[in-house]
Design a protein around this motif. Structure first.
Motif, PDB file in Angstrom:
ATOM      1  N   LEU A 136      -3.726  10.145  -6.678  1.00 59.57           N
ATOM      2  CA  LEU A 136      -3.019   9.351  -7.691  1.00 59.57           C
ATOM      3  C   LEU A 136      -3.071   7.862  -7.347  1.00 59.57           C
ATOM      4  O   LEU A 136      -3.098   7.492  -6.164  1.00 59.57           O
ATOM      5  CB  LEU A 136      -1.546   9.790  -7.761  1.00 59.57           C
ATOM      6  N   THR A 137      -3.039   7.034  -8.367  1.00 53.18           N
ATOM      7  CA  THR A 137      -3.097   5.586  -8.114  1.00 53.18           C
ATOM      8  C   THR A 137      -1.933   5.146  -7.216  1.00 53.18           C
ATOM      9  O   THR A 137      -2.113   4.276  -6.367  1.00 53.18           O
ATOM     10  CB  THR A 137      -3.043   4.794  -9.437  1.00 53.18           C
ATOM     11  N   ILE A 138      -0.758   5.752  -7.415  1.00 54.86           N
ATOM     12  CA  ILE A 138       0.392   5.332  -6.603  1.00 54.86           C
ATOM     13  C   ILE A 138       0.257   5.783  -5.148  1.00 54.86           C
ATOM     14  O   ILE A 138       1.000   5.320  -4.278  1.00 54.86           O
ATOM     15  CB  ILE A 138       1.742   5.834  -7.192  1.00 54.86           C
ATOM     16  N   ASN A 139      -0.694   6.691  -4.902  1.00 52.29           N
ATOM     17  CA  ASN A 139      -0.976   7.142  -3.530  1.00 52.29           C
ATOM     18  C   ASN A 139      -2.203   6.454  -2.961  1.00 52.29           C
ATOM     19  O   ASN A 139      -2.638   6.770  -1.853  1.00 52.29           O
ATOM     20  CB  ASN A 139      -1.233   8.658  -3.509  1.00 52.29           C
ATOM     21  N   ALA A 140      -2.800   5.559  -3.718  1.00 56.87           N
ATOM     22  CA  ALA A 140      -4.077   4.962  -3.311  1.00 56.87           C
ATOM     23  C   ALA A 140      -3.924   3.469  -3.006  1.00 56.87           C
ATOM     24  O   ALA A 140      -4.785   2.667  -3.315  1.00 56.87           O
ATOM     25  CB  ALA A 140      -5.124   5.195  -4.394  1.00 56.87           C
ATOM     26  N   MET A 141      -2.807   3.135  -2.411  1.00 62.35           N
ATOM     27  CA  MET A 141      -2.580   1.753  -1.994  1.00 62.35           C
ATOM     28  C   MET A 141      -2.543   1.699  -0.470  1.00 62.35           C
ATOM     29  O   MET A 141      -2.172   2.673   0.180  1.00 62.35           O
ATOM     30  CB  MET A 141      -1.242   1.244  -2.544  1.00 62.35           C
ATOM     31  N   ALA A 142      -2.949   0.555   0.068  1.00 64.73           N
ATOM     32  CA  ALA A 142      -2.912   0.377   1.520  1.00 64.73           C
ATOM     33  C   ALA A 142      -2.226  -0.948   1.846  1.00 64.73           C
ATOM     34  O   ALA A 142      -2.172  -1.863   1.019  1.00 64.73           O
ATOM     35  CB  ALA A 142      -4.330   0.374   2.081  1.00 64.73           C
ATOM     36  N   GLU A 143      -1.726  -1.018   3.070  1.00 65.50           N
ATOM     37  CA  GLU A 143      -0.935  -2.164   3.465  1.00 65.50           C
ATOM     38  C   GLU A 143      -1.279  -2.509   4.907  1.00 65.50           C
ATOM     39  O   GLU A 143      -1.332  -1.599   5.743  1.00 65.50           O
ATOM     40  CB  GLU A 143       0.536  -1.721   3.395  1.00 65.50           C
ATOM     41  N   ASP A 144      -1.534  -3.793   5.209  1.00 67.78           N
ATOM     42  CA  ASP A 144      -1.799  -4.146   6.605  1.00 67.78           C
ATOM     43  C   ASP A 144      -0.488  -4.475   7.328  1.00 67.78           C
ATOM     44  O   ASP A 144       0.592  -4.346   6.733  1.00 67.78           O
ATOM     45  CB  ASP A 144      -2.820  -5.288   6.697  1.00 67.78           C
ATOM     46  N   ASP A 145      -0.592  -4.902   8.559  1.00 68.52           N
ATOM     47  CA  ASP A 145       0.646  -5.098   9.330  1.00 68.52           C
ATOM     48  C   ASP A 145       1.458  -6.312   8.859  1.00 68.52           C
ATOM     49  O   ASP A 145       2.573  -6.529   9.313  1.00 68.52           O
ATOM     50  CB  ASP A 145       0.353  -5.155  10.840  1.00 68.52           C
ATOM     51  N   GLN A 146       0.880  -7.101   7.942  1.00 69.32           N
ATOM     52  CA  GLN A 146       1.637  -8.210   7.348  1.00 69.32           C
ATOM     53  C   GLN A 146       2.221  -7.816   5.991  1.00 69.32           C
ATOM     54  O   GLN A 146       2.695  -8.673   5.250  1.00 69.32           O
ATOM     55  CB  GLN A 146       0.722  -9.438   7.131  1.00 69.32           C
ATOM     56  N   GLN A 147       2.152  -6.541   5.669  1.00 65.57           N
ATOM     57  CA  GLN A 147       2.556  -6.033   4.350  1.00 65.57           C
ATOM     58  C   GLN A 147       1.737  -6.615   3.206  1.00 65.57           C
ATOM     59  O   GLN A 147       2.217  -6.718   2.072  1.00 65.57           O
ATOM     60  CB  GLN A 147       4.063  -6.268   4.109  1.00 65.57           C
ATOM     61  N   ASN A 148       0.508  -7.029   3.481  1.00 64.68           N
ATOM     62  CA  ASN A 148      -0.409  -7.400   2.392  1.00 64.68           C
ATOM     63  C   ASN A 148      -0.918  -6.119   1.751  1.00 64.68           C
ATOM     64  O   ASN A 148      -1.419  -5.235   2.451  1.00 64.68           O
ATOM     65  CB  ASN A 148      -1.621  -8.184   2.926  1.00 64.68           C
ATOM     66  N   LEU A 149      -0.805  -6.061   0.427  1.00 67.05           N
ATOM     67  CA  LEU A 149      -1.154  -4.840  -0.288  1.00 67.05           C
ATOM     68  C   LEU A 149      -2.612  -4.862  -0.747  1.00 67.05           C
ATOM     69  O   LEU A 149      -3.083  -5.861  -1.269  1.00 67.05           O
ATOM     70  CB  LEU A 149      -0.232  -4.721  -1.506  1.00 67.05           C
ATOM     71  N   THR A 150      -3.318  -3.761  -0.515  1.00 71.68           N
ATOM     72  CA  THR A 150      -4.643  -3.561  -1.131  1.00 71.68           C
ATOM     73  C   THR A 150      -4.453  -2.498  -2.193  1.00 71.68           C
ATOM     74  O   THR A 150      -4.061  -1.370  -1.877  1.00 71.68           O
ATOM     75  CB  THR A 150      -5.675  -3.088  -0.092  1.00 71.68           C
ATOM     76  N   ASP A 151      -4.691  -2.882  -3.444  1.00 74.42           N
ATOM     77  CA  ASP A 151      -4.340  -1.989  -4.560  1.00 74.42           C
ATOM     78  C   ASP A 151      -5.414  -2.045  -5.643  1.00 74.42           C
ATOM     79  O   ASP A 151      -5.146  -2.453  -6.772  1.00 74.42           O
ATOM     80  CB  ASP A 151      -2.964  -2.424  -5.105  1.00 74.42           C
TER      81      ASP A 151
END
Ligand code: ATP
Ligand code: MG
Length: 407
Positions: free
Chosen positions: A93-108
């Motif tokens: 799902l799109t809501i399960n396909a996000m990533a976040e680095d240790d600075q909380q920068n979102l890859t979406d």
């Protein structure tokens, strides 16, 4: 190597829900580098590792391709060249396909955040259709997030429908299915799980016995909601509201399966549905290899739930048979779960959700009366073998007669 939080941890943080388990994805690394850093490999299927300290799961970024039927029919490709975006696109799902680095920068890249705001469960790509388990997963997430207003996107439901019709669901192993079913039943709104499965045609494939209950009428005097399927969903809803354990929820789902077998000429009555339903309950139990306690309770609740409702009218001898069938002497907990399932069944009716259920305490009192018979005095009187068994039963029956008169 770059490391990102992915999946549920990112989703739930954005939703403001406490995060319990964190999944990580590692980009630009090889298995050898992971091992050199002390990560422990797990699972033969995928390049997944456990962190040497936290024990959390770290997966190498990978792509997947379908190569055959079912879950085994996947080939995957993990290498330092696989990008984060390539890894995220294989997710459900799109809501399960996000990533976040240790600075909380979102890859979406697939707009999970937009769907979070729109409260939509939407598939990431057409590759969704490659794993039939996703039908169950989406229905489970729908059950979990229903209270937040989430629904399944129409185009995703359409894909789920195609998957259900394709015969792919049959390729799921009982173990994988049960894991999803049991988790879904423990969500806050398990009835939504069943509703979503029904809406996409998966219920008909996975549990035709439950699907068949929709459209079957019951007598309005006892069942203002009339429809047996609607009743089943309400019973499940009550079980969740009352925080019942998995065993009780499973029994609630299956308790009325026999009503799906009633010939139409007999509607809305369902004579002996308790007994007729047993072979169906057994079939569903076995199909998913449900754990023993779930199987047992479902069979007992199926057979005896109407006894529970009529508890106050039962003859002492029938009451004794009921208690004996449950082996209340060695299995007190199971009888409590039976009582709970009966109560949920009584409340899972339109407008009757708040009714009291005096049968519960009556049954507990009867169990206490039957248990009060001590064996020692009968042994001292010289009873042994089968005669002892008969004597114990006689004494228990006496105790139940006295109990019934006194209540
Ligand atoms: P939960 O809160 O239940 O743990 P989750 O989304 O973290 O939810 P997991 O089963 O832990 O679910 O999986 C982690 C992530 O892996 C998911 O968010 C999803 O991106 C991906 N995933 C897991 N199973 C599948 C699957 N069968 N198909 C596609 N993606 C999946
Ligand atoms: Mg998770």
């Amino acid at each position: 190597m770059r490391i990102y939080k992915v999946g549920g941890a990112v989703r739930d943080r954005l939703l403001g829900i406490p995060v319990t388990d964190i999944d990580w994805v590692v980009v630009g690394a090889t298995t050898e580098e992971m091992l050199a850093k002390g990560f422990r490999p797990v699972g033969a299927d995928f390049p997944v590792f456990l962190h040497p300290k936290s024990g959390e799961e770290y997966a190498l970024a990978r792509t997947e391709r379908k190569s055959g039927r079912g879950y085994g029919g996947f080939t995957f490709h993990a290498s330092p060249e696989v990008t984060l975006e390539e890894d995220l696109i294989r997710r459900d799902l799109t809501i399960n396909a996000m990533a976040e680095d240790d600075q909380q920068n979102l890859t979406d890249p697939y707009h999970g955040q937009r769907d979070l705001e729109a409260r939509l469960l939407r598939h990431v790509s057409p590759a969704f259709a490659e794993d039939p388990l996703r039908v169950l997963r989406v229905a489970r997430f729908a059950a979990r997030y229903a209270a937040l207003g989430f629904t399944v996107a129409p185009e995703t439901l359409e894909l789920m429908r195609q998957l259900s019709e394709s015969g792919e669901l049959e390729a799921l192993t009982p173990e994988r299915s049960w894991k999803e079913i049991s988790r879904a039943l423990m969500e806050d709104q398990p009835q939504v799980f069943i509703e979503v499965l029904r809406a996409c045609g998966a219920l008909k494939v996975l549990m035709p016995e439950v699907d068949a209950l929709f459209g079957v009428p019951q007598p309005p005097a006892h069942h203002p909601e009339i429809d047996t399927g609607a009743h089943t969903l309400s019973v499940l809803e009550q079980a969740a509201l009352h925080k019942q354990p998995l065993t009780v929820r499973w029994a609630c789902l299956l308790h009325d399966l026999g009503k799906g077998l009633t010939p139409e000429e007999e509607w809305p009555r369902h004579i002996a549905h308790e007994f007729k339903g047993l072979k169906l309950i057994k079939a569903v139990n076995e199909r998913f290899k449900a754990p023993r306690d779930c199987q047992e309770l479902a069979m007992l609740v199926g057979e005896y739930h109407t006894h529970g409702h009529r508890a106050l009218e039962l003859k002492p001898s029938t009451l004794l048979e009921l208690l004996q069938s449950f082996d209340i002497y060695r299995r007190p907990h199971r009888f409590e779960e039976f009582i709970a399932a009966c109560e949920m069944d009584a409340r899972g009716r339109e407008g009757l959700e708040q009714r009291s259920y005096p049968q519960a305490d009556y049954l507990r009192g009867a169990a206490t009366a039957a248990r009060s018979i001590a064996v020692q005095p009968l042994l001292e009187k010289g009873f042994k073998g089968p005669e002892l068994g008969e004597a114990i039963k006689r004494e228990r029956l006496k105790a139940l007669k006295a109990y019934k008169e006194q209540v």
